[in-house]
Design an enzyme around this catalytic site. Sequence first.
Site, PDB file in Angstrom:
ATOM      1  N   LYS A  70       0.801  -1.231   0.000  1.00 53.02           N
ATOM      2  CA  LYS A  70       0.000   0.000   0.000  1.00 53.02           C
ATOM      3  C   LYS A  70       0.834   1.281   0.000  1.00 53.02           C
ATOM      4  CE  LYS A  70      -4.198  -1.809   2.156  1.00 53.02           C
ATOM      5  NZ  LYS A  70      -5.218  -1.588   3.197  1.00 53.02           N
ATOM      6  N   GLY A 133      -0.512   1.241   9.117  1.00 49.62           N
ATOM      7  CA  GLY A 133      -1.131   1.686   7.873  1.00 49.62           C
ATOM      8  C   GLY A 133      -2.641   1.778   7.934  1.00 49.62           C
TER       9      GLY A 133
END
Length: 279
Positions: A70, A133
């Site tokens: 990501k 995250g």
Amino acid sequence: MIDSKTKLIGLIGHPVEHSFSPIMHNAAIKDLGINYTYLAFDVSEENLKYIVSGAKALQIAGFNVTIPHKINIMKYLDEIDEDAKSIGAVNTVKIENGKTIGYNTDGIGVKRALEEKSGILINKNILIIGSGGASRAVSFELAKENNLTIVNRNIEKAKILSEELSTKLKKENSIKYGALNIDIKNFDIIINTTPVGMYPDTDVNPVIPLNDIKKSAVVMDLIYNPLEPVFLKEAMKYGVETINGLGMLVYQGAVSFQIWTGKKPDVYVMKKAINSKIR
């Protein structure tokens, strides 16, 4: 039916074999009767740099990005949405006119899953467990209209994230940080954004004491494997509303789906497809 005009969308990550994304997206595609198909691709870190150019060459419509890519995917994209820039992670890529654009739909996915159970989220006191995250995306979205406290085993990481969000959102007094032994009695919503309790380590529990939780509180865990992680089981003992990560998965996926196709999928169809697979 797949033919020469079928548009491809998909998922990249490592590993991806247990992902529910192909199930729910293909169910939505079938329901809408559009000529797309969704596949999962196991992509190693060393091959990530080839994905963007390969996807452009194959005229893929777009793809989801999951762990562990990501953050690293961002350096290979042509454009990044402002919210995704602020979050510092991308979970959705759209390819349009040969250009790749990165988005992050994780935060809005959590918000919609919560609102489904709790109504509109404004001026709520929210406790976020974790500063990784997933926490970044969730905290960024929920901090826009609510009061947040971020806690983590490493309190310095919680401090850094809270200060970063305060600066980006220009909200100096509504984003705080603390330790895991924080007093929880004043929180309306408690969210575990860590992988603690996820398969295969299903017996591990985030070290947050819930004995002072208020009866009207909502406890959410972003984990959906198992569907009832140990943190939610603990919360159930106190009779509070609990939400697993399945709703977040579906709602973030629905937003991604609309970005790629321009069509709004039926989230009920997506949930039903996953539930039938689980059972």
